[in-house]
Design an enzyme around this catalytic site. Structure first.
Site, PDB file in Angstrom:
ATOM      1  N   HIS A 176       0.859  -1.188   0.000  1.00  0.00           N
ATOM      2  CA  HIS A 176       0.000   0.000   0.000  1.00  0.00           C
ATOM      3  C   HIS A 176       0.894   1.236   0.000  1.00  0.00           C
ATOM      4  CE1 HIS A 176      -4.016   1.894   1.344  1.00  0.00           C
ATOM      5  NE2 HIS A 176      -3.193   2.889   1.049  1.00  0.00           N
ATOM      6  N   HIS A 236       1.509   5.331  -1.688  1.00  0.00           N
ATOM      7  CA  HIS A 236       1.064   6.498  -2.464  1.00  0.00           C
ATOM      8  C   HIS A 236       2.306   7.151  -3.045  1.00  0.00           C
ATOM      9  CE1 HIS A 236      -3.142   6.496  -1.053  1.00  0.00           C
ATOM     10  NE2 HIS A 236      -2.636   6.034   0.071  1.00  0.00           N
ATOM     11  N   LYS A 247      -9.052  -0.474  -5.957  1.00  0.00           N
ATOM     12  CA  LYS A 247      -9.141   0.137  -4.633  1.00  0.00           C
ATOM     13  C   LYS A 247     -10.463   0.859  -4.463  1.00  0.00           C
ATOM     14  CE  LYS A 247      -7.699   1.994  -0.695  1.00  0.00           C
ATOM     15  NZ  LYS A 247      -6.649   3.001  -0.539  1.00  0.00           N
ATOM     16  N   HIS A 287     -10.648   0.586   1.562  1.00  0.00           N
ATOM     17  CA  HIS A 287     -10.445   1.589   2.614  1.00  0.00           C
ATOM     18  C   HIS A 287     -11.655   1.426   3.519  1.00  0.00           C
ATOM     19  CE1 HIS A 287      -9.173   5.681   4.170  1.00  0.00           C
ATOM     20  NE2 HIS A 287     -10.288   5.421   4.820  1.00  0.00           N
ATOM     21  N   HIS A 298      -4.905  -0.877   5.852  1.00  0.00           N
ATOM     22  CA  HIS A 298      -4.493  -0.076   7.018  1.00  0.00           C
ATOM     23  C   HIS A 298      -5.458  -0.221   8.193  1.00  0.00           C
ATOM     24  CE1 HIS A 298      -7.420   2.539   5.121  1.00  0.00           C
ATOM     25  NE2 HIS A 298      -6.580   2.958   4.199  1.00  0.00           N
ATOM     26  N   ASP A 306       0.883   2.454   3.588  1.00  0.00           N
ATOM     27  CA  ASP A 306       0.030   3.622   3.354  1.00  0.00           C
ATOM     28  C   ASP A 306       0.855   4.900   3.471  1.00  0.00           C
ATOM     29  OD1 ASP A 306      -2.180   5.191   2.822  1.00  0.00           O
ATOM     30  OD2 ASP A 306      -3.003   5.047   4.837  1.00  0.00           O
TER      31      ASP A 306
END
Lengths: 353, 353
Positions: free
Chosen positions: B14, B16, B98, B135, B173, B243
């Protein structure tokens, strides 16, 4: 349709007025908020722990704006002895003693704050009729977070009230349904202040907004609803203490330290935030008790000679639902402060005289 | 006494990595964190909702650092149809879809997120063996706050798993003891990622520190303890997904908007934070499973041809308890990012080759 409400001046029983340049910026905003009596917190750097410091601070405040009446407090700490309490009461200016969590001893076995070392001080306060102001949060611990710190403290409030039933105690800035219930359970010597911002906020608002972050933190929707219900109930145990706590914008947004200073600045619009919140709850009839009457009665402002009956009863401010926009910032440079709900609309206020 | 642990390269399921200048700053830090496989989130502006966008983004990432393997994802939205899923699976580069809370429909009657419109997509994902990344937070509502948003979402996870038992689902997460329990209750097609920062943080740390604020927010001490227990348990349902979410420092401290952007940046020290946390828990023996094995097995990285068996097994990084100080900032100017635990000490890491 315009709604207009005329009231006596407001009494705010929990204000932070700071010192130096910040004091000069903030003190004039007390009157702007419709307030004529301000109960002043002692957490300067260093804190106010002597009668002399309190009287000197009182003078500095009066130099900035003598139209406000300032009731002074001492910071509960080992310097505060029964003798100091006697001297303080005799000044006619010092009205109470404020206890912060870090000023007390932790009883680690029970996880409860212990005030035992201060029992002689509390006896003297009972005798000389000073008020004990409690920042009602247990110190941090393995299972104590900002969320349950107030609930964890409540047994201590009940214990102190049981030991000193004639000691007037105020649970400051209560933030939870549990705190409201605990205060209701106590006798008439125990009351609570409620801030303006805790009538609006929950955790979701302060999570990403430093200007809504304060201690105690705003809790859950059910807690906020309990605070609105208590404030608008007409129960004289609950009255205004804004806990207006100015910090420079740079400290709030963590530009200097990476941390967010705790405190919401509400002084310049104190009565207006409350009027807007009570309007939203459909309880405008409860405004006078919460803003003007209950706190004064608990603190005996007339009986103690701090105000005359005429001053307390005189219609002095006009609140109206004609909207006023909260300004973006107050003060400049190092003492630029962002008020609560900056840019949003609240009720308007003017002084009659 | 020096402890040294040699491991295969880490897989981070995960991340970004952003776009533009921020991408150029962040992508090289993937390898610094000991990571060779990065599962890339699709929440760019605009989001990645087509195979073409995903492939183009994949190319941009490879231009910055071709040594990392990027597994790509699509953003669940009405543009994602069963046809798109089939095309995506055929690329050999797109590994999952996602879902963010705002991308779904709220069933207001039950207060639970409804995915009904996406059931045909999930069927296609089952068929073509793509992973659904959730999420797991319910949208805001009168009784839903940042604190209970994850717990409120869990019935939706259980419902999706019941409807699509062969669909591989990752609860991303996870931050609560309740989420850990829910994932354990599910069959082997459901797993969860745990971040590095949630092994450290509780609400008290992020309350006044914008650099520790993220969504889902860190919860209570008991929740953090449950995450540490799950991560170090050797249960293959729990593996690393950092994350890691870089935001410019100015967005984190609210200097521009007065709000704090949600996200904790952990990429450059990914394996090091985990090693330090596992060391503190006395569970270093569980490091390899959590960092290297369980995620790869769940995602079938070898079976799908994304990595060779040799790559997966080759000893590539050396972790050591000799302390490294986390730098104050990474990048410059508009893309200056403050990493988690800046200035604090963590384990050190070097690549063998």
């Amino acid at each position: 349709m315009t709604t207009t409400i005329e009231l006596p001046a407001v009494a705010d029983f929990h204000v932070h007025l700071r010192d130096g340049d910040m004091m000069k910026t903030v003190v004039p905003t007390v009157r702007q908020g419709g307030v004529s009596v301000a109960y002043v917190m002692p957490n300067l750097v260093p804190p106010i722990t002597s009668v002399e410091q309190a009287l000197s601070y009182h003078e500095r405040l009066r130099e900035v704006d003598p139209t406000t009446k300032y009731l002074m407090t001492l910071y509960l700490s080992p310097e505060i002895t029964p003798d100091v309490i006697q001297k303080a009461a005799a000044t006619g200016v010092i009205a109470g003693v404020k206890s912060y969590p870090k000023g007390v001893t932790t009883n680690s076995a029970a996880g409860v704050v212990s005030y035992e070392q201060y029992y002689p001080v509390f006896e003297a306060m009972e005798k000389h009729d000073l008020v004990l102001n409690l920042h009602g949060e247990a110190p941090s611990g393995p299972d104590t977070t900002v969320l349950n710190a107030e609930a964890t403290f409540l047994p201590t409030l009940l214990d102190l009230h049981r030991r000193f039933p004639n000691l007037r105690i105020v649970l400051e800035h209560c933030t939870t349904a549990a705190a409201v219930e605990a205060v209701k359970q106590c006798g008439p010597t125990v009351a609570a202040t409620i801030t303006a911002h805790h009538l609006y906020l929950t955790i979701d608002q302060w999570a990403d907004n430093p200007h809504c972050f304060c201690k105690p933190v705003a809790k859950l929707p059910g807690d906020r609803d309990a605070l609105v219900a208590a404030a608008t109930s007409g129960d004289p145990k609950f009255f205004l203490g804004t806990d207006s706590a100015p910090h420079p914008k740079t400290s709030k947004i963590g530009a200097k330290t990476g941390r967010t200073a705790a405190g919401v600045f509400t002084q310049p619009y104190a009565a207006q935030y409350i009027a807007s919140a009570f309007d939203r709850a459909g309880k405008l009839e409860a405004l006078k008790g919460f803003l003007c009457d209950f706190g004064r009665r608990f603190y005996k402002t007339v009986e103690k000679g701090w105000e005359t009956k005429e001053e307390v009863e005189k219609v002095s401010i006009v609140l109206s639902n004609e909207p006023t926009q909260v300004v973006a910032e107050i003060g400049q440079g190092e003492v630029s402060v962002v008020p609560f709900m900056a840019g949003e609309e609240v009720w308007s206020l003017r002084w009659k005289n």
